[in-house]
Design an enzyme around this catalytic site. Structure first.
Site, PDB file in Angstrom:
ATOM      1  N   ASP A   1      90.054  24.929  16.341  1.00 53.97           N
ATOM      2  CA  ASP A   1      91.462  25.125  17.124  1.00 53.97           C
ATOM      3  C   ASP A   1      92.356  24.092  16.351  1.00 53.97           C
ATOM      4  O   ASP A   1      92.369  22.892  16.253  1.00 53.97           O
ATOM      5  CB  ASP A   1      90.970  24.404  18.571  1.00 53.97           C
ATOM      6  CG  ASP A   1      92.569  24.263  19.263  1.00 53.97           C
ATOM      7  OD1 ASP A   1      93.438  24.702  18.696  1.00 53.97           O
ATOM      8  OD2 ASP A   1      92.461  24.226  20.735  1.00 53.97           O
TER       9      ASP A   1
ATOM     10  N   CYS B   1      97.568  30.272  19.349  1.00 57.27           N
ATOM     11  CA  CYS B   1      97.166  30.001  17.799  1.00 57.27           C
ATOM     12  C   CYS B   1      96.213  30.975  17.236  1.00 57.27           C
ATOM     13  O   CYS B   1      96.601  31.980  16.495  1.00 57.27           O
ATOM     14  CB  CYS B   1      96.683  28.595  17.644  1.00 57.27           C
ATOM     15  SG  CYS B   1      98.002  27.231  18.088  1.00 57.27           S
ATOM     16  N   ARG B   2      94.898  30.930  17.643  1.00 58.44           N
ATOM     17  CA  ARG B   2      93.875  31.424  16.821  1.00 58.44           C
ATOM     18  C   ARG B   2      93.903  33.178  17.211  1.00 58.44           C
ATOM     19  O   ARG B   2      93.950  33.933  16.046  1.00 58.44           O
ATOM     20  CB  ARG B   2      92.527  30.942  17.029  1.00 58.44           C
ATOM     21  CG  ARG B   2      92.274  29.585  16.626  1.00 58.44           C
ATOM     22  CD  ARG B   2      91.283  28.992  17.160  1.00 58.44           C
ATOM     23  NE  ARG B   2      91.379  28.526  18.476  1.00 58.44           N
ATOM     24  CZ  ARG B   2      90.351  28.000  19.523  1.00 58.44           C
ATOM     25  NH1 ARG B   2      89.301  27.884  18.841  1.00 58.44           N
ATOM     26  NH2 ARG B   2      90.610  27.773  20.569  1.00 58.44           N
ATOM     27  N   SER B   3      94.027  33.355  18.515  1.00 57.39           N
ATOM     28  CA  SER B   3      93.720  34.935  18.798  1.00 57.39           C
ATOM     29  C   SER B   3      94.808  35.779  18.317  1.00 57.39           C
ATOM     30  O   SER B   3      94.525  36.759  17.716  1.00 57.39           O
ATOM     31  CB  SER B   3      93.067  35.197  20.132  1.00 57.39           C
ATOM     32  OG  SER B   3      93.960  34.700  20.978  1.00 57.39           O
TER      33      SER B   3
ATOM     34  N   CYS C   1      90.795  33.552  22.476  1.00 60.41           N
ATOM     35  CA  CYS C   1      90.728  32.030  22.375  1.00 60.41           C
ATOM     36  C   CYS C   1      91.055  31.471  23.631  1.00 60.41           C
ATOM     37  O   CYS C   1      91.099  31.956  24.915  1.00 60.41           O
ATOM     38  CB  CYS C   1      91.589  31.505  21.247  1.00 60.41           C
ATOM     39  SG  CYS C   1      93.393  31.783  21.340  1.00 60.41           S
TER      40      CYS C   1
ATOM     41  N   ASN D   1      95.769  31.461  23.810  1.00 60.61           N
ATOM     42  CA  ASN D   1      96.316  32.806  23.121  1.00 60.61           C
ATOM     43  C   ASN D   1      97.524  32.670  22.561  1.00 60.61           C
ATOM     44  O   ASN D   1      98.571  33.496  22.657  1.00 60.61           O
ATOM     45  CB  ASN D   1      96.624  33.902  24.196  1.00 60.61           C
ATOM     46  CG  ASN D   1      96.738  35.252  23.740  1.00 60.61           C
ATOM     47  OD1 ASN D   1      97.503  36.006  24.308  1.00 60.61           O
ATOM     48  ND2 ASN D   1      96.332  35.692  22.394  1.00 60.61           N
TER      49      ASN D   1
HETATM   50  P1  4NP Z   1      94.647  28.472  20.805  1.00 61.68           P
HETATM   51  O1  4NP Z   1      94.956  26.957  20.562  1.00 61.68           O
HETATM   52  O2  4NP Z   1      93.450  28.571  21.813  1.00 61.68           O
HETATM   53  O3  4NP Z   1      93.895  28.799  19.450  1.00 61.68           O
HETATM   54  O4  4NP Z   1      95.758  29.331  21.241  1.00 61.68           O
HETATM   55  C1  4NP Z   1      95.087  26.363  21.711  1.00 61.68           C
HETATM   56  C2  4NP Z   1      96.770  26.479  22.238  1.00 61.68           C
HETATM   57  C3  4NP Z   1      96.898  25.549  22.916  1.00 61.68           C
HETATM   58  C4  4NP Z   1      95.974  24.731  23.862  1.00 61.68           C
HETATM   59  C5  4NP Z   1      94.762  24.654  23.359  1.00 61.68           C
HETATM   60  C6  4NP Z   1      94.307  25.446  22.258  1.00 61.68           C
HETATM   61  N1  4NP Z   1      96.568  23.839  24.772  1.00 61.68           N
HETATM   62  O5  4NP Z   1      95.738  22.820  25.484  1.00 61.68           O
HETATM   63  O6  4NP Z   1      97.559  23.973  25.373  1.00 61.68           O
END
Ligand code: 4NP
Length: 159
Positions: free
Chosen positions: A126, A15-17, A10, A13
């Site tokens: 997200d 939340c989703r992945s 993602c 790294n």
């Molecule tokens: P992820 O979610 O890609 O699912 O881990 C996010 C976590 C942090 C951010 C964006 C998406 N950020 O902009 O900090």
């Protein structure tokens, strides 16, 4: 038999992945298939390197019976040689990964929701800026996708 190496990707790294990795790890364990897989996750961005997964994601997963942990790392070109299947969560992650793909890499890059019967190949949203409902929605999407990914990998392994 050599293990199938699966990498979830993602943006951050956190939340989703890592959640996809945690659900996959738990579902293969429940099916008695853990020894067939190597599983990891990473992000295309560097913002959160070394951080634990988002506490809201972990709390929601716990409610759904899934415990996991992970230390965030960034995607690297070597991942194309170290993994067989690479699963980006959305179009943006997919484009970022594909743009780095070496010609000699045999890794398959498939968007996660291509495995979601209800997904139509769309993005795993997200949940970072959303509320609890968003985290449950992402859990449900990933659980459906992970289960059909495992079904599909198991068919390939047997055939
Ligand atoms: P992820 O979610 O890609 O699912 O881990 C996010 C976590 C942090 C951010 C964006 C998406 N950020 O902009 O900090």
């Amino acid at each position: 038999m050599s293990k199938v190496k699966v990498l979830f990707v993602c943006l951050g790294n956190i939340c989703r992945s890592p959640l996809a990795e945690g659900i996959f790890r738990q579902r293969v364990e429940e099916r008695g298939l853990s020894d067939r897989y190597e599983i990891d996750s990473c992000g295309t961005a560097a913002y959160h390197i070394g951080k634990q997964p988002d506490s809201r994601s972990m709390a929601n997963a716990k409610k759904n019976g899934v415990l996991y942990n992970h230390s965030a790392r960034q995607f690297e070109v070597d991942d194309f040689h170290n993994f067989d299947v690479i699963l980006p969560m959305d179009d943006s992650n997919y484009e970022d990964v594909i743009s780095l793909k070496p010609r000699d890499s045999r890794a398959r890059v498939v968007k996660m929701r291509d495995y979601d019967n209800l997904g139509n190949g769309s993005d795993v949203p997200d949940p970072y800026y959303g509320g609890e409902k968003g985290f449950q929605e992402v859990f449900d999407i990933l659980d459906r996708s992970v289960n059909s990914l495992i079904d599909s990998l198991e068919l390939r392994i047997k055939n």
